[in-house]
Design an enzyme around this catalytic site. Structure first.
Site, PDB file in Angstrom:
ATOM      1  CB  CYS A   1      -1.693   1.650   6.203  1.00 34.04           C
ATOM      2  SG  CYS A   1      -1.379   0.775   4.648  1.00 34.04           S
TER       3      CYS A   1
ATOM      4  CB  CYS B   1      -6.239  -0.356   5.453  1.00 41.79           C
ATOM      5  SG  CYS B   1      -4.548  -0.987   5.346  1.00 41.79           S
TER       6      CYS B   1
ATOM      7  CG  HIS C   1      -1.918  -1.066   1.266  1.00 38.42           C
ATOM      8  ND1 HIS C   1      -2.936  -1.092   2.185  1.00 38.42           N
ATOM      9  CD2 HIS C   1      -2.094  -2.164   0.487  1.00 38.42           C
ATOM     10  CE1 HIS C   1      -3.702  -2.138   1.982  1.00 38.42           C
ATOM     11  NE2 HIS C   1      -3.201  -2.818   0.948  1.00 38.42           N
TER      12      HIS C   1
ATOM     13  CD  GLU D   1      -1.687   4.421   3.397  1.00 43.95           C
ATOM     14  OE1 GLU D   1      -2.799   4.917   3.599  1.00 43.95           O
ATOM     15  OE2 GLU D   1      -1.508   3.457   2.603  1.00 43.95           O
TER      16      GLU D   1
END
Length: 149
Positions: free
Chosen positions: A85, A82, A52, A54
């Site tokens: 993250c 999420c 992801h 991040e």
């Protein structure tokens, strides 16, 4: 650099990633001392479900500073982090997280999500990480709409 400027850098990264077939999320991290790390989602490129925006940005930031702790760092991400993250941001020791689109916006665009707000994760972890949402939210939601096509 203020939250909107940092978010614009994350939005630009998102657009670069989308042009390469990546998902519609970008992240910018302002490090103490003035350096900025900007990355986008690389899940498809790397075949890595943890890539992801991040996480990719954190990895770049850790490499840049040579330490696993990013105390004093400020993060802007085009979508609410999420749980994976948010937890990684907590363990990294960042001070503040700004986001644009919400988890609900991601769900509305068709993305699978674990609907636990990042704010709840940070609160349960002692409240050390400050979080704020809605930064350039319309622009961030537009990225999701564009991706969903």
């Amino acid at each position: 650099m203020d939250a909107e400027d940092l978010m614009r850098a994350a939005i630009d990264a998102t657009r670069r990633g989308m042009a390469r077939g990546q998902g519609p999320v970008g992240c910018a991290i302002a490090l103490p001392g003035g350096d900025i790390v900007v990355e986008h989602n690389r899940v498809y490129e790397l075949g890595d479900g943890t890539a992801h925006a991040e996480i990719v940005a954190l990895r770049a930031a850790w490499t840049k500073v040579g330490d696993r702790k990013l105390v004093g760092a400020v993060v802007a991400t085009t979508c609410e982090p999420c749980p994976m993250c948010a937890t990684a941001l907590f363990f990294a020791g960042v001070d503040q997280v700004w986001f644009g689109a919400s988890i609900a916006d991601l769900e509305a665009a068709g993305f699978d999500q674990v609907p636990i707000p990042a704010e709840e994760i940070f609160a349960r972890s002692g409240g050390r990480v400050r979080i704020g949402g809605g930064v350039l939210a319309e622009e961030c939601r537009a990225l999701l709409v564009e991706w969903a096509g």
